[in-house]
Design a protein around this motif. Structure first.
Motif, PDB file in Angstrom:
ATOM      1  N   GLU A   1     -18.434  55.981  36.320  1.00  0.00           N
ATOM      2  CA  GLU A   1     -17.886  56.645  37.897  1.00  0.00           C
ATOM      3  C   GLU A   1     -16.532  56.219  37.067  1.00  0.00           C
ATOM      4  O   GLU A   1     -16.051  57.491  37.811  1.00  0.00           O
ATOM      5  CB  GLU A   1     -17.657  54.685  38.691  1.00  0.00           C
ATOM      6  CG  GLU A   1     -16.723  55.074  40.018  1.00  0.00           C
ATOM      7  CD  GLU A   1     -16.637  53.905  40.398  1.00  0.00           C
ATOM      8  OE1 GLU A   1     -15.045  53.866  41.445  1.00  0.00           O
ATOM      9  OE2 GLU A   1     -17.324  53.377  40.869  1.00  0.00           O
ATOM     10  N   TYR A   2     -15.817  55.720  36.815  1.00  0.00           N
ATOM     11  CA  TYR A   2     -14.689  56.557  35.815  1.00  0.00           C
ATOM     12  C   TYR A   2     -14.472  57.995  35.243  1.00  0.00           C
ATOM     13  O   TYR A   2     -13.661  58.463  36.150  1.00  0.00           O
ATOM     14  CB  TYR A   2     -13.638  55.338  34.789  1.00  0.00           C
ATOM     15  CG  TYR A   2     -13.081  55.898  34.102  1.00  0.00           C
ATOM     16  CD1 TYR A   2     -11.413  55.324  34.616  1.00  0.00           C
ATOM     17  CD2 TYR A   2     -12.499  56.365  32.993  1.00  0.00           C
ATOM     18  CE1 TYR A   2     -10.126  55.920  34.270  1.00  0.00           C
ATOM     19  CE2 TYR A   2     -11.637  57.223  32.108  1.00  0.00           C
ATOM     20  CZ  TYR A   2     -10.227  56.139  33.260  1.00  0.00           C
ATOM     21  OH  TYR A   2      -9.412  57.101  32.436  1.00  0.00           O
ATOM     22  N   TYR A   3     -15.898  58.041  34.651  1.00  0.00           N
ATOM     23  CA  TYR A   3     -15.692  59.460  34.104  1.00  0.00           C
ATOM     24  C   TYR A   3     -16.488  60.459  34.864  1.00  0.00           C
ATOM     25  O   TYR A   3     -15.869  61.479  34.851  1.00  0.00           O
ATOM     26  CB  TYR A   3     -16.597  59.727  32.367  1.00  0.00           C
ATOM     27  CG  TYR A   3     -15.639  58.912  31.571  1.00  0.00           C
ATOM     28  CD1 TYR A   3     -14.560  59.397  30.862  1.00  0.00           C
ATOM     29  CD2 TYR A   3     -16.089  57.357  31.172  1.00  0.00           C
ATOM     30  CE1 TYR A   3     -14.245  59.154  29.373  1.00  0.00           C
ATOM     31  CE2 TYR A   3     -15.453  56.813  30.288  1.00  0.00           C
ATOM     32  CZ  TYR A   3     -14.240  57.601  29.636  1.00  0.00           C
ATOM     33  OH  TYR A   3     -13.380  56.973  28.615  1.00  0.00           O
ATOM     34  N   GLY A   4     -17.142  59.817  35.595  1.00  0.00           N
ATOM     35  CA  GLY A   4     -17.902  60.632  36.952  1.00  0.00           C
ATOM     36  C   GLY A   4     -16.456  61.006  38.062  1.00  0.00           C
ATOM     37  O   GLY A   4     -16.050  62.814  38.035  1.00  0.00           O
ATOM     38  N   LYS A   5     -15.641  60.140  38.144  1.00  0.00           N
ATOM     39  CA  LYS A   5     -14.292  60.443  39.200  1.00  0.00           C
ATOM     40  C   LYS A   5     -13.132  61.269  37.651  1.00  0.00           C
ATOM     41  O   LYS A   5     -12.728  62.729  39.342  1.00  0.00           O
ATOM     42  CB  LYS A   5     -13.219  59.439  38.793  1.00  0.00           C
ATOM     43  CG  LYS A   5     -14.472  58.682  40.673  1.00  0.00           C
ATOM     44  CD  LYS A   5     -13.471  56.729  40.691  1.00  0.00           C
ATOM     45  CE  LYS A   5     -13.892  56.227  41.496  1.00  0.00           C
ATOM     46  NZ  LYS A   5     -12.877  55.376  41.721  1.00  0.00           N
ATOM     47  N   LYS A   6     -13.199  61.092  37.156  1.00  0.00           N
ATOM     48  CA  LYS A   6     -12.760  63.145  36.099  1.00  0.00           C
ATOM     49  C   LYS A   6     -13.473  63.952  36.280  1.00  0.00           C
ATOM     50  O   LYS A   6     -12.206  64.978  36.219  1.00  0.00           O
ATOM     51  CB  LYS A   6     -12.398  62.492  34.222  1.00  0.00           C
ATOM     52  CG  LYS A   6     -12.114  61.177  33.833  1.00  0.00           C
ATOM     53  CD  LYS A   6     -11.731  60.976  33.009  1.00  0.00           C
ATOM     54  CE  LYS A   6     -10.443  59.953  32.028  1.00  0.00           C
ATOM     55  NZ  LYS A   6      -9.318  60.832  32.477  1.00  0.00           N
TER      56      LYS A   6
END
Length: 310
Positions: A201-206
């Motif tokens: 989720e964290y890197y997808g948000k990036k």
């Protein structure tokens, strides 16, 4: 209207060999031939789901004509540009104890032929959906998809990009409607190892922060995560089944998501339909049909589909 673009399509030749012995003559037990390429797969599944679309791209030689013929037999509409030199590539897959693949290079695309593509894209109108899928020949710039998006900026199209590496990164500032990296591709983009849903989720948000409107991350048998423009995170497990052939499952997910969104304009429904289309293709030797997808969606109702605020 929905359009798919496959810059480097293929004729996929799949041969089954019980016991492959290198350096010897081997006899196949079965062969299959399909039109290939990510955009082409998307077109086929969209058609199977009841959504008319037009496949664009480049074809060459006798193999290109066979790709065009095969798509027509499947009920798909195409408007390919005929390349003057070379042939559409043949991808060979040998299925034995292990799977061995040999992918062809494809023809050289000239600037004159690219201009013909641009003229076709200039005919698209507001509300159309353009799906840019798959890698491109090494002779073409990694800015190709971004260049196409810039050219179409004033048309207010919904553009979906399913690509990897720089080809994907370069389009983000053009705000594609949807991108679909899988977990492995996300790890490669950021040079990290993703161990949890929270990491993904964290890197997808990036990717969303850089510019993508919606980020759909395929997690194979574990389902998919959608970071949506409605400021929510959607996750669903995948239906259970026996893996037969994973080729085309990611493309089927894209087709299912687009079809689901067009049916409902609801991201939760689009995610479920995308996951079930991807799974239906993975559980079959052929690409997903409407009946197979609907059957899996009925089963998926018992699985957890949840959303939470960012």
């Amino acid at each position: 209207m929905i359009y798919t673009l496959t810059v480097n399509p293929s004729l996929d030749y799949i041969t089954f060999v019980d016991h492959l012995i290198l350096g010897e003559v081997n006899r196949s037990t079965k062969e299959q031939i399909f039109p290939g390429g990510k955009g082409i797969n998307v077109s086929i599944v969209l058609k199977n789901l009841g959504f008319e679309n037009e496949a664009l791209g480049f074809i060459a030689g006798f193999t290109g004509k066979e790709v065009e013929k095969s798509l027509k037999e499947l009920g798909c509409v195409s408007d390919f540009i005929q390349v003057e030199k070379g042939i559409t590539r043949i991808n060979v897959k040998v299925k034995s104890k292990d799977i061995t693949e040999i992918n062809g290079q494809g023809p050289q695309i000239t600037q004159k032929e690219m201009e013909k593509l641009y003229k076709k894209l200039d005919q698209l109108v507001e509300g159309d959906i353009l799906i840019l899928a798959g890698n491109i020949p090494n002779s073409m710039p990694k800015s190709l998809y971004a260049d196409i998006m810039k050219r179409c900026t004033s048309k207010n199209l919904k553009i979906v990009v399913d690509a990897t590496g720089d080809l994907l990164i370069n389009v983000l500032k053009q705000h594609p409607f949807l991108i679909k990296p899988n977990k492995h591709e996300l790890e490669e983009l950021f040079n990290v190892t993703l161990k949890s849903i929270e990491d993904i989720e964290y890197y997808g948000k990036k990717l969303q922060q850089i510019g993508a409107q919606n980020v759909l991350i395929s997690l194979a048998e574990k389902g998919a995560l959608l970071i949506a423009e409605d400021q929510k995170i959607y996750y669903s497990k995948a239906p259970k089944g026996n893996l037969v052939n994973s080729v085309g499952s990611g493309d089927s997910m894209v087709a299912g998501f687009v079809a689901g969104f067009l049916e409902s304009e609801n991201y939760q429904h689009a995610l479920k339909m995308g996951i079930c289309a991807g799974s239906a293709s993975a559980f079959s030797e052929k690409l997903a049909t409407r009946e197979e997808v609907e059957h899996l969606m009925e089963k998926l109702e018992e699985c957890t589909v949840y959303k939470r605020e960012k």
